[in-house]
Scaffold this active site. Sequence first.
Site, mmCIF file in Angstrom:
data_model
loop_
_atom_site.group_PDB
_atom_site.id
_atom_site.type_symbol
_atom_site.label_atom_id
_atom_site.label_comp_id
_atom_site.label_asym_id
_atom_site.label_seq_id
_atom_site.Cartn_x
_atom_site.Cartn_y
_atom_site.Cartn_z
ATOM 1 N N ASP A 12 0.811 -1.320 0.071
ATOM 2 C CA ASP A 12 -0.012 0.129 0.033
ATOM 3 C C ASP A 12 0.751 1.760 0.072
ATOM 4 O OD1 ASP A 12 -1.566 -2.116 0.368
ATOM 5 O OD2 ASP A 12 -2.163 -1.575 2.142
ATOM 6 N N LYS A 72 -7.410 -4.253 -2.521
ATOM 7 C CA LYS A 72 -7.825 -4.658 -1.873
ATOM 8 C C LYS A 72 -8.736 -3.557 -1.276
ATOM 9 C CE LYS A 72 -4.085 -4.556 1.179
ATOM 10 N NZ LYS A 72 -4.299 -3.725 2.131
ATOM 11 N N CYS A 105 -2.015 -1.978 7.766
ATOM 12 C CA CYS A 105 -2.036 -3.083 6.367
ATOM 13 C C CYS A 105 -0.543 -4.149 7.174
ATOM 14 C CB CYS A 105 -2.487 -2.590 5.418
ATOM 15 S SG CYS A 105 -3.968 -1.701 5.353
#
Length: 182
Positions: A12, A72, A105
Amino acid sequence: MSRDDTSLLVVDMQERLLPSIRQGAQVIWNVRRLIDGARILGLEVAATEQYPKGLGPTAPVLAERLGEIPAKLTFSCGECGEIFRRLAERGRPKVLVAGVETHVCVQQSVLDLLADGFRVYVAVDAVGSRFEIDYQTALRRIESAGATLTTTEAALFEWCEAAGTPEFKQISQLVREECVTG
């Protein structure tokens, strides 16, 4: 870790998140060097994006070095199950994780990788959070769960294994680079 048994997972690293990350320029620089080193040494590289519709795409300097980047919605990269499957099928039982945010994350992906039987490493200078307390707490939790903490430079040299090779010269150049912040 070695070039033969390790993969790199980039979590990310998106444009809209990065300006608020503590030492964000250094995190981007280290992730870029890890990607370049992994490519030089033939390591598998995978990446994800968290809700790109809201958080934007991966930073261009990284996106241009990565292939397809699945999106996601869950915080863990486990939602992108094909990544974990591909790493396992290709005989890569070790994964070095880099990205943001360390306490969300990255941490949840590390915990899922460990639960799936991978040996997990985290480059502490290639992960980041907005706040120091979240970053430090996540690193302690990640380590206590069984992941190994390392640095970008240590990982690059560990993957390389030996001096005197053409790859060593390229890795040495990556290590000697100066971090230039905007």
